[in-house]
Design an enzyme around this catalytic site. Sequence first.
Site, PDB file in Angstrom:
ATOM      1  N   GLU A 210      -4.223  -2.604   7.321  1.00  0.00           N
ATOM      2  CA  GLU A 210      -4.236  -3.644   6.279  1.00  0.00           C
ATOM      3  C   GLU A 210      -5.609  -4.350   6.160  1.00  0.00           C
ATOM      4  OE1 GLU A 210      -3.197  -5.003   3.795  1.00  0.00           O
ATOM      5  OE2 GLU A 210      -1.372  -3.888   3.450  1.00  0.00           O
ATOM      6  N   HIS A 211      -5.650  -5.286   5.244  1.00  0.00           N
ATOM      7  CA  HIS A 211      -6.896  -5.977   4.887  1.00  0.00           C
ATOM      8  C   HIS A 211      -7.617  -6.575   6.100  1.00  0.00           C
ATOM      9  CE1 HIS A 211      -5.191 -10.049   5.401  1.00  0.00           C
ATOM     10  NE2 HIS A 211      -4.064  -9.442   5.056  1.00  0.00           N
ATOM     11  N   GLU A 212      -8.926  -6.406   6.097  1.00  0.00           N
ATOM     12  CA  GLU A 212      -9.825  -7.023   7.093  1.00  0.00           C
ATOM     13  C   GLU A 212      -9.550  -6.593   8.542  1.00  0.00           C
ATOM     14  OE1 GLU A 212     -10.571 -11.363   5.567  1.00  0.00           O
ATOM     15  OE2 GLU A 212      -8.584 -10.636   4.975  1.00  0.00           O
TER      16      GLU A 212
END
Length: 235
Positions: A149-151
């Site tokens: 997922e993000h980051e």
Amino acid sequence: MLHLPTVISDDSCIVLGGGGHAKVVIDCMLAAGFPTPIGILDARTEMRGLSIMGVPVLGSDDLLPELCARGLAAFAVGIGGSRDNLPRARIFELGLGHGLRPVQIRHPWSYCSASAKIGPGSALMAFSAVNAEASVGADVIVNSGAIVEHECDIRDHVHIATGARLGGRVKVGSYAHIGAGATVLQGVVIGDAAIVGAGAVVRKAVDPGTIVVGVPARLIAGADQGGNLDESLPS
Ligand code: JB2
């Protein structure tokens, strides 16, 4: 004695390792439009002369100098390892040491955000996703159906196994293994060379070199019995 290819083009690639993971790597390469690799090198002598996914097994890693002299350009790591990423890392360093370029593989049915960074030699398998501003290091496998997922921050030689899911801003240290179908909740830090068992749900930090399993994940082996956290790891 098997004949080595005499004419090797600028985009020629060898696959190092010829087991199960190599089949998926070759499949991804062909799906992604790479030229068919010129051959496979494998440690098992009995594989010499076999054809894996239409690619001939030429011999062992001892052939690398000869192939490089003939113009071999690139390599793909064909070893997955069910939880030990050290053999894969050694193969990666071997390819680099011969001046070869590690190919980065993205299956056309993987998703990778334009804002994500993917390192050299890493592979995004079919139906995997790497979301916004995630960072994936070198020689990482994001295996079939895995979600980063993000980051997220995934360091070198990590294996995110089939169907594993990492929530936003998860950090995974070098050589760590996230088992098939495991879930790591958002923001959790997984230490270098740690192993997360298949199907585990990880809610809190995992120390380097340790093994956790279950739901919720619990420690079953400390750094002295766990992952390959030792001074022999390639830097
Ligand atoms: O030093 C080496 C070497 N050591 C082992 N050099 C080269 N060129 N090849 C080496 N190998 C070869 O890697 C072995 O002789 C063997 O043929 C191959 C590993 O194949 P195996 O099928 O045992 O494992 P795998 O790493 O391809 O696949 C595992 O990991 C994947 C991620 C399996 O657990 C798969 O089910 C899994 N999907």
